[in-house]
Design an enzyme around this catalytic site. Structure first.
Site, mmCIF file in Angstrom:
data_model
loop_
_atom_site.group_PDB
_atom_site.id
_atom_site.type_symbol
_atom_site.label_atom_id
_atom_site.label_comp_id
_atom_site.label_asym_id
_atom_site.label_seq_id
_atom_site.Cartn_x
_atom_site.Cartn_y
_atom_site.Cartn_z
ATOM 1 N N SER A 170 42.456 -1.114 28.049
ATOM 2 C CA SER A 170 44.012 -0.350 28.373
ATOM 3 C C SER A 170 44.151 0.371 28.395
ATOM 4 C CB SER A 170 44.575 -1.328 26.904
ATOM 5 O OG SER A 170 46.341 -1.389 27.668
ATOM 6 N N ASP A 172 45.516 -11.963 32.306
ATOM 7 C CA ASP A 172 46.106 -10.073 31.817
ATOM 8 C C ASP A 172 46.760 -10.380 33.221
ATOM 9 O OD1 ASP A 172 46.742 -7.493 31.693
ATOM 10 O OD2 ASP A 172 45.095 -7.059 31.358
ATOM 11 N N HIS A 184 46.160 -10.113 28.051
ATOM 12 C CA HIS A 184 45.925 -8.668 28.322
ATOM 13 C C HIS A 184 45.756 -8.003 26.534
ATOM 14 C CE1 HIS A 184 45.703 -3.995 29.000
ATOM 15 N NE2 HIS A 184 46.083 -3.713 27.743
ATOM 16 N N ASP A 185 46.130 -8.854 25.793
ATOM 17 C CA ASP A 185 45.170 -8.960 24.071
ATOM 18 C C ASP A 185 43.788 -9.429 23.502
ATOM 19 O OD1 ASP A 185 47.165 -6.334 23.716
ATOM 20 O OD2 ASP A 185 48.158 -8.234 22.215
#
Length: 385
Positions: free
Chosen positions: A158, A324, A357-358
């Site tokens: 990120s 994501d 995303h995580d």
């Protein structure tokens, strides 16, 4: 040695705050200068005699230096404890792992909550604007102060991945390899929009006090919690939200009011409430703005490949997650194409997952295997036993 290290005796942990002398200020992209620079950091493992095994791990927006240590405020394990440790991809028996708190942060590094040397009060909004390049410049100062000429690897996901790209553009001669996970070469309009919602929530809180809340003994907790809730939605995929929560209720029947009827509401409220205990509102404003300003190609005549033209000796790995939508696979492919156009060696893997995303924080075996394989091959090329 902290509690987390005590659970894993093979991890030797060191860290604290690195204070630079007054004669070594941090010069920022804005033209401002930060005197008395301080960097919060943690290290795991030991630097070898040839100083060739150092790995810099860069954190995401709301992360910190406690990558594999018990967090001093929350008491929770480090945010990458599943990657850093004996027998894990980043093994401290093999590597000297460094994790820093970014400039502008709130866990020991100079930021808006630090004392302004001119007034003795917290900087607040007197703190100058920062960029991803400023964060990397401060890290480079720390690495040099540690006596490390070349990093074996710089790794991040990120915002951490953006720092990796900035390292490759600004300090390619100091890198042997680079791993960019779930990132992009610039912030999109959609991402800027989400950040603006969060910033406005903070600044609309009456306790924000024009950024001077620390001096006035209050905290814009409600606004910061809402900012965290809005951002957290972007870290998950729709499939993950549906799988975890669906439309499940917290209790039997509806409240016929505005309590948290749905489990997903309760989850977001918990995320917001727990976040305010460990993060500073002004740091959130400054770091999100640094992300919005990030556009690596802009400083290279608008051509991303030009940013990497001096990094041909660096070995790159770029990873993305299929679900994501914050930093999509398409954006990772743009990075890879630019690396290829610059003549760099770049591997790319898209990991199939519905975790969004995580995913790089979560149990994702393919990510672990990919990291392990790349680091093992790169370590052999580096001559690390």
């Amino acid at each position: 040695m902290d509690d987390q290290a005590a659970l894993s005796p093979a991890i030797e942990t060191d860290g604290g705050v690195w204070r630079f002398p007054a004669g070594a200020p941090l010069r920022l992209d804005s033209g401002a200068v930060l005197p008395g620079l301080e960097i919060g950091y943690q290290t795991y493992g030991r630097l070898n005699e040839s100083r060739t095994n150092a790995v810099l791990v860069c954190h995401a927006l709301t992360g910190d230096q406690y990558a594999a240590s018990t967090h001093p405020i929350t008491g929770k394990p480090g945010w990458w404890s599943r990657v850093i440790g004996p027998g894990l991809p980043l093994d401290p028996d093999r590597y000297f792992i460094i994790s820093t708190n970014v400039v502008g942060g709130c866990m020991g590094s100079t930021g808006p909550g630090s004392a302004n040397p001119k007034t003795g009060e917290p900087y607040g909004l007197a703190f100058p604007m920062i960029t991803i390049a400023d964060m990397v410049r401060a890290q480079a100062m720390l690495i040099e102060a540690m006596g490390i000429d070349t990093l074996f690897a710089v790794i991040g996901g990120s915002m951490g991945g953006m720092q990796v790209l900035q390292w490759a553009a600004d300090y390619p001669e100091k890198l042997f390899s680079a791993v960019c996970i779930a990132a992009a070469a610039r912030h999109s309009a959609q991402n800027i929009a989400f950040h603006e919602v969060g910033r406005q929530a903070i600044m609309a809180d009456p306790d924000w006090r024009g950024g001077a809340y620390q001096s006035e003994g209050v905290s814009p907790s409600k606004g910061l919690a809402v900012a965290r809730m809005a951002a957290h939605i972007t870290y998950l995929s729709e499939a993950a939200l549906q799988r975890k929560f669906g439309r499940e209720l917290r209790k039997d029947g509806l409240s016929w009011g505005f309590d948290a009827d749905f489990q997903v509401e309760s989850y977001l409220r918990h995320q917001g409430a727990s976040f305010v205990d460990r993060f500073d509102a002004n740091s959130y404003l400054y770091i999100t703005r640094a992300l919005d300003y990030f556009d690596l190609a802009a400083g290279h005549e608008g051509v991303l490949a030009q940013a990497f033209r001096k990094a041909r000796q660096v070995r790159f790995m770029v990873l993305s997650f299929s679900s994501d939508w914050l930093y999509s696979t398409a954006e990772s492919r743009d990075i890879v194409r630019a690396l290829n156009a610059a003549g760099c060696r770049a591997s790319f893997v898209e990991i199939e997952t519905d975790k969004g995303h995580d995913a790089f924080f979560l149990d994702e075996p393919q990510l672990d295997a990919t990291l392990r394989g790349f680091l093992e091959a790169t370590a052999q090329a580096r001559g690390l036993a």
